[in-house]
Scaffold this motif. Structure first.
Motif, PDB file in Angstrom:
ATOM      1  N   GLU A 165       0.832  -1.204   0.000  1.00  0.00           N
ATOM      2  CA  GLU A 165       0.000   0.000   0.000  1.00  0.00           C
ATOM      3  C   GLU A 165       0.866   1.254   0.000  1.00  0.00           C
ATOM      4  OE1 GLU A 165      -3.615   2.124   2.556  1.00  0.00           O
ATOM      5  OE2 GLU A 165      -2.793   0.188   3.203  1.00  0.00           O
ATOM      6  N   ASP A 166       1.956   1.228   0.783  1.00  0.00           N
ATOM      7  CA  ASP A 166       2.814   2.410   0.894  1.00  0.00           C
ATOM      8  C   ASP A 166       3.556   2.697  -0.403  1.00  0.00           C
ATOM      9  OD1 ASP A 166       2.028   2.860   3.497  1.00  0.00           O
ATOM     10  OD2 ASP A 166       3.776   1.881   4.391  1.00  0.00           O
ATOM     11  N   THR A 167       4.108   1.665  -1.045  1.00  0.00           N
ATOM     12  CA  THR A 167       4.871   1.919  -2.272  1.00  0.00           C
ATOM     13  C   THR A 167       3.957   2.375  -3.408  1.00  0.00           C
ATOM     14  OG1 THR A 167       4.748  -0.412  -2.988  1.00  0.00           O
ATOM     15  CG2 THR A 167       6.656   0.249  -1.642  1.00  0.00           C
ATOM     16  N   LEU A 168       2.782   1.778  -3.480  1.00  0.00           N
ATOM     17  CA  LEU A 168       1.842   2.186  -4.520  1.00  0.00           C
ATOM     18  C   LEU A 168       1.373   3.609  -4.283  1.00  0.00           C
ATOM     19  CD1 LEU A 168       0.105   1.680  -6.984  1.00  0.00           C
ATOM     20  CD2 LEU A 168      -1.568   0.526  -5.512  1.00  0.00           C
ATOM     21  N   TYR A 169       1.035   3.936  -3.038  1.00  0.00           N
ATOM     22  CA  TYR A 169       0.548   5.282  -2.762  1.00  0.00           C
ATOM     23  C   TYR A 169       1.626   6.326  -3.021  1.00  0.00           C
ATOM     24  CZ  TYR A 169      -1.550   9.328  -0.642  1.00  0.00           C
ATOM     25  OH  TYR A 169      -2.045  10.582  -0.449  1.00  0.00           O
ATOM     26  N   ALA A 170       2.887   5.975  -2.769  1.00  0.00           N
ATOM     27  CA  ALA A 170       3.966   6.935  -3.023  1.00  0.00           C
ATOM     28  C   ALA A 170       4.035   7.297  -4.505  1.00  0.00           C
ATOM     29  CB  ALA A 170       5.299   6.359  -2.554  1.00  0.00           C
ATOM     30  N   ARG A 171       3.853   6.310  -5.377  1.00  0.00           N
ATOM     31  CA  ARG A 171       3.889   6.600  -6.817  1.00  0.00           C
ATOM     32  C   ARG A 171       2.632   7.353  -7.247  1.00  0.00           C
ATOM     33  NH1 ARG A 171       4.992   1.470  -7.129  1.00  0.00           N
ATOM     34  NH2 ARG A 171       3.442   0.968  -8.722  1.00  0.00           N
ATOM     35  N   ILE A 172       1.489   7.014  -6.645  1.00  0.00           N
ATOM     36  CA  ILE A 172       0.261   7.756  -6.922  1.00  0.00           C
ATOM     37  C   ILE A 172       0.439   9.220  -6.517  1.00  0.00           C
ATOM     38  CG2 ILE A 172      -2.142   8.064  -6.202  1.00  0.00           C
ATOM     39  CD1 ILE A 172      -2.321   4.988  -5.974  1.00  0.00           C
ATOM     40  N   GLN A 173       1.013   9.440  -5.342  1.00  0.00           N
ATOM     41  CA  GLN A 173       1.175  10.804  -4.849  1.00  0.00           C
ATOM     42  C   GLN A 173       2.118  11.614  -5.744  1.00  0.00           C
ATOM     43  OE1 GLN A 173       2.916  11.541  -0.823  1.00  0.00           O
ATOM     44  NE2 GLN A 173       0.929  12.480  -0.424  1.00  0.00           N
ATOM     45  N   ALA A 174       3.143  10.957  -6.286  1.00  0.00           N
ATOM     46  CA  ALA A 174       4.041  11.653  -7.208  1.00  0.00           C
ATOM     47  C   ALA A 174       3.275  12.164  -8.429  1.00  0.00           C
ATOM     48  CB  ALA A 174       5.182  10.726  -7.633  1.00  0.00           C
ATOM     49  N   GLU A 175       2.309  11.390  -8.899  1.00  0.00           N
ATOM     50  CA  GLU A 175       1.480  11.828 -10.028  1.00  0.00           C
ATOM     51  C   GLU A 175       0.505  12.924  -9.611  1.00  0.00           C
ATOM     52  OE1 GLU A 175       1.994  11.046 -13.094  1.00  0.00           O
ATOM     53  OE2 GLU A 175       3.523   9.551 -12.641  1.00  0.00           O
ATOM     54  N   GLU A 176       0.012  12.851  -8.380  1.00  0.00           N
ATOM     55  CA  GLU A 176      -0.851  13.923  -7.866  1.00  0.00           C
ATOM     56  C   GLU A 176      -0.132  15.263  -7.924  1.00  0.00           C
ATOM     57  OE1 GLU A 176      -3.548  11.595  -4.490  1.00  0.00           O
ATOM     58  OE2 GLU A 176      -1.947  12.929  -3.865  1.00  0.00           O
ATOM     59  N   HIS A 177       1.144  15.244  -7.559  1.00  0.00           N
ATOM     60  CA  HIS A 177       1.921  16.482  -7.483  1.00  0.00           C
ATOM     61  C   HIS A 177       2.133  17.114  -8.852  1.00  0.00           C
ATOM     62  CE1 HIS A 177       3.800  15.030  -3.428  1.00  0.00           C
ATOM     63  NE2 HIS A 177       2.551  15.445  -3.309  1.00  0.00           N
ATOM     64  N   VAL A 178       1.957  16.336  -9.916  1.00  0.00           N
ATOM     65  CA  VAL A 178       2.024  16.862 -11.277  1.00  0.00           C
ATOM     66  C   VAL A 178       0.638  17.270 -11.771  1.00  0.00           C
ATOM     67  CG1 VAL A 178       2.604  16.315 -13.680  1.00  0.00           C
ATOM     68  CG2 VAL A 178       4.060  15.470 -11.815  1.00  0.00           C
ATOM     69  N   LEU A 179      -0.331  16.375 -11.562  1.00  0.00           N
ATOM     70  CA  LEU A 179      -1.662  16.573 -12.146  1.00  0.00           C
ATOM     71  C   LEU A 179      -2.413  17.743 -11.516  1.00  0.00           C
ATOM     72  CD1 LEU A 179      -3.712  15.468 -14.196  1.00  0.00           C
ATOM     73  CD2 LEU A 179      -4.659  14.052 -12.359  1.00  0.00           C
ATOM     74  N   LEU A 180      -2.335  17.874 -10.201  1.00  0.00           N
ATOM     75  CA  LEU A 180      -3.144  18.913  -9.551  1.00  0.00           C
ATOM     76  C   LEU A 180      -2.709  20.325  -9.958  1.00  0.00           C
ATOM     77  CD1 LEU A 180      -5.485  19.557  -7.693  1.00  0.00           C
ATOM     78  CD2 LEU A 180      -3.909  19.463  -5.752  1.00  0.00           C
ATOM     79  N   PRO A 181      -1.426  20.680  -9.870  1.00  0.00           N
ATOM     80  CA  PRO A 181      -1.055  22.032 -10.317  1.00  0.00           C
ATOM     81  C   PRO A 181      -1.373  22.274 -11.786  1.00  0.00           C
ATOM     82  CG  PRO A 181       0.701  21.075  -8.995  1.00  0.00           C
ATOM     83  CD  PRO A 181      -0.285  19.976  -9.266  1.00  0.00           C
ATOM     84  N   ASP A 182      -1.189  21.256 -12.625  1.00  0.00           N
ATOM     85  CA  ASP A 182      -1.467  21.419 -14.053  1.00  0.00           C
ATOM     86  C   ASP A 182      -2.951  21.663 -14.294  1.00  0.00           C
ATOM     87  OD1 ASP A 182      -0.525  21.411 -16.803  1.00  0.00           O
ATOM     88  OD2 ASP A 182      -1.615  19.535 -17.020  1.00  0.00           O
ATOM     89  N   THR A 183      -3.810  20.939 -13.589  1.00  0.00           N
ATOM     90  CA  THR A 183      -5.251  21.109 -13.747  1.00  0.00           C
ATOM     91  C   THR A 183      -5.711  22.461 -13.224  1.00  0.00           C
ATOM     92  OG1 THR A 183      -5.543  18.712 -13.516  1.00  0.00           O
ATOM     93  CG2 THR A 183      -7.498  20.080 -13.256  1.00  0.00           C
ATOM     94  N   VAL A 184      -5.176  22.866 -12.083  1.00  0.00           N
ATOM     95  CA  VAL A 184      -5.529  24.173 -11.527  1.00  0.00           C
ATOM     96  C   VAL A 184      -5.084  25.284 -12.473  1.00  0.00           C
ATOM     97  CG1 VAL A 184      -5.068  25.787  -9.632  1.00  0.00           C
ATOM     98  CG2 VAL A 184      -5.576  23.382  -9.132  1.00  0.00           C
ATOM     99  N   ARG A 185      -3.929  25.120 -13.101  1.00  0.00           N
ATOM    100  CA  ARG A 185      -3.472  26.112 -14.079  1.00  0.00           C
ATOM    101  C   ARG A 185      -4.477  26.253 -15.218  1.00  0.00           C
ATOM    102  NH1 ARG A 185      -1.382  25.445 -18.909  1.00  0.00           N
ATOM    103  NH2 ARG A 185      -0.899  23.239 -18.552  1.00  0.00           N
ATOM    104  N   LEU A 186      -4.944  25.124 -15.745  1.00  0.00           N
ATOM    105  CA  LEU A 186      -5.910  25.158 -16.839  1.00  0.00           C
ATOM    106  C   LEU A 186      -7.206  25.846 -16.419  1.00  0.00           C
ATOM    107  CD1 LEU A 186      -5.378  21.554 -18.241  1.00  0.00           C
ATOM    108  CD2 LEU A 186      -4.724  23.698 -19.371  1.00  0.00           C
ATOM    109  N   ILE A 187      -7.655  25.582 -15.198  1.00  0.00           N
ATOM    110  CA  ILE A 187      -8.873  26.227 -14.697  1.00  0.00           C
ATOM    111  C   ILE A 187      -8.652  27.736 -14.557  1.00  0.00           C
ATOM    112  CG2 ILE A 187     -10.429  26.425 -12.715  1.00  0.00           C
ATOM    113  CD1 ILE A 187     -10.000  23.379 -12.289  1.00  0.00           C
ATOM    114  N   ALA A 188      -7.520  28.115 -13.983  1.00  0.00           N
ATOM    115  CA  ALA A 188      -7.223  29.535 -13.787  1.00  0.00           C
ATOM    116  C   ALA A 188      -7.111  30.279 -15.115  1.00  0.00           C
ATOM    117  CB  ALA A 188      -5.941  29.698 -12.976  1.00  0.00           C
ATOM    118  N   GLU A 189      -6.671  29.554 -16.141  1.00  0.00           N
ATOM    119  CA  GLU A 189      -6.547  30.155 -17.472  1.00  0.00           C
ATOM    120  C   GLU A 189      -7.864  30.151 -18.250  1.00  0.00           C
ATOM    121  OE1 GLU A 189      -1.817  29.040 -18.228  1.00  0.00           O
ATOM    122  OE2 GLU A 189      -3.396  27.831 -19.165  1.00  0.00           O
TER     123      GLU A 189
END
Length: 204
Positions: A165-189
């Motif tokens: 669970e920990d190793t999988l979540y760590a890789r999921i979280q790494a993708e969160e750190h990319v996807l969330l700022p990118d999505t918020v940027r698109l919304i703000a734009e």
């Protein structure tokens, strides 16, 4: 033109909050993080906000007679600041129509699975128990249900044979750190359009 204003709601360590705040500070998101809302005053995310100079509303839900009561106080602060977007980034409570109705279409959440699979808590654990080969991350609008709102963006994460669970979540979280700022940027734009339950992104 006034700055696009964001409030972040979080309950835990706040790694996604940190990534958003850094992206806004560095100009990668054309917006300002105006407020952190946290239902656990001792959470690490509060320390992060203070170190970044971001105002915080940290509260104890037990001090209020109902969920609606503290959400009304949150809503008052959001309206006072002129918040354009609420980002739920690890906020571990369902929210009521007090917040959902005035901010529908301006209220998003990040969830560590490819919704509609594995909503709710412990999504990585659910994915391992189900034996899926791919899981991931979803950013979606909030409609008041348990991770049921219209999907904005997703990223896939492969499930490895030796994952915990920990190793999988760590890789999921790494993708969160990319996807969330990118999505918020698109919304703000202004590049994300919500019509009924269909989301269209004009990324040009």
């Amino acid at each position: 033109m006034s700055a696009f204003k964001i409030a972040v709601m979080a309950s835990g360590s706040g790694s996604n909050f940190q990534k958003l705040a850094e992206a806004a500070r560095d100009g990668r998101i054309p917006a300002a993080i105006e407020l952190l809302v946290c239902d656990k005053p001792s959470a690490k995310v509060v320390e992060r906000a203070e170190s970044l100079g971001i105002d915080t509303f940290a509260f104890n839900p037990k001090d209020y007679p109902s969920r609606e009561a503290y959400e009304q106080e949150i809503l008052n602060k959001l309206l006072e600041l002129g918040i354009d977007l609420i980002v739920m980034a690890g906020y571990m409570r369902l929210i009521t129509p007090v917040l959902v109705e005035p901010y529908y279409g301006k209220l998003i959440n990040i969830h560590p699975s490819l919704l509609p699979s594995f909503p709710g808590l412990h999504a990585a654990r659910q994915a391992l128990a189900a034996g899926v080969k791919v899981t991931g991350v979803t950013v979606h609008y909030v409609d008041g249900g348990m991770d049921t709102g219209p999907i904005i963006a997703q990223r896939a994460v492969e499930v490895l044979g030796d994952d915990t669970e920990d190793t999988l979540y760590a890789r999921i979280q790494a993708e969160e750190h990319v996807l969330l700022p990118d999505t918020v940027r698109l919304i703000a734009e202004g590049k994300v359009l919500l019509e009924d339950r269909k989301v269209t992104i004009h990324n040009s």
